[in-house]
Every structure is written in C-alpha cells, then in structure tokens.
Design an enzyme around this catalytic site. Structure first.
Site: not given
Length: 176
Positions: A33, A59-60, A63-64, A120
């Site tokens: 991704h 970018h994630d 967050e993840d 995204d």
C-alpha cells in the site's frame, strides 16, 4: 532526487509493516500500500519531491505501527515528519470522529500532505474496485466511496492528474 534516501525509507517502512496484511482476501502484504501510494505520486502524477515520496511511504507508520513522530524526524527530518503528522489520524478518537476530521481538515492541509492524501485515496478506491475486503458488503464499500469523495472535495486544486483519476472513479459510482 536522492535514491539512497528513498530506498532507506522503503526499507524502514517495510520493516515497520512486516507483519501486517491488507484486508483483501489474498492478505496482500501491507507494505504494498505505501509503496503503491508513492508510485502513484511518482509515476502517474509526476511528483519527484523526495520529502513527498518519503511521506507517502511512511504515511501509515505512526498510525498503524509502534513508530513515533520523533523517530521519523530523527531518521528522515522535520519536513517528512510534518507531512506524516498531517496525514496521520489520531487513533485515540472513535473511527467516526477520525473520518469526520479528515473531511473537515482536508482543505487546511499543506500541498504536500494533500498530495499524499489524494494518492492514498486513489490507491484505496482502486483496491476496493479490485476486491472487496473481508467482512465488507456492498453498502460499506459505497459508504467508503461517499466518504472519500467528501475528503477529496477538500483536497481539490492540488493536482489535476490525481483529481481527474479520482473523478473517474467517483463518476462510475454516480458521485460528484
């Protein structure tokens, strides 16, 4: 562009996401991704700014994964940290509130953050067209498209190429 810096960012993101999978039936490795988001920016939108591509790859991560903004700043600098921070949802908030804030805050993002968000959304919508995630029905897919459309409205005026590709997907669903 500094190829070494970009490759080191890919390596960092791959290590951070190593045990994660997408929600598709194939269980695609999650790292596909962020790499795909960066590829959309580079190949389709002609973006060659290193900090934007690095932020797309990362970018994630906050967050993840267990990654911190401080870690990103230490490894990749303040500019990358800033973009990643702009596109990171606050996971302490309920999902409905996070989604609402994405819509509300979209117009106030920097150009760089808007580019990452557009790519995204484009990646995710294409992925939804390719295959429905485990546990999702048609209604949830439609709701995601409608919400993504609302977010994209606030990102407009950033990149006509990405916006026209998103418009094609929205028009196919009679949105916008």
């Amino acid at each position: 562009m500094n190829v070494q810096s970009l490759l080191s960012t890919v390596d960092f993101a791959a290590k951070k996401h190593k045990n994660q999978r997408r929600k598709d039936v194939e269980g695609t490795p999650y790292i596909n991704h962020p790499i795909g988001v960066a590829e959309i920016l580079s190949r389709e939108a002609g973006i060659s700014e290193l900090v934007v591509l690095q932020a797309a790859l990362l970018h994630d991560t906050v967050e993840d994964t267990e990654t911190t903004f401080e870690e990103i700043e230490q490894k990749f600098g303040k500019a990358v940290r800033s973009i990643v921070a702009e596109v990171t949802d606050d996971k302490s908030l309920p999902k409905k509130e996070r989604k609402r804030l994405q819509v509300v805050n979209a117009p106030n993002k920097t150009r760089e953050a808007k580019l990452v968000k557009l790519a995204d959304k484009l990646y995710n919508l294409r992925d939804l067209n390719r295959c429905t995630p485990k546990g999702w029905g048609d209604q949830r897919v439609e709701e995601y498209f409608k919400w993504a459309h609302e977010v994209v409205v606030g990102l407009r005026g950033t990149n006509s190429i990405l916006e026209s590709k998103l418009d094609e997907l929205f028009q196919a669903r009679n949105l916008g």
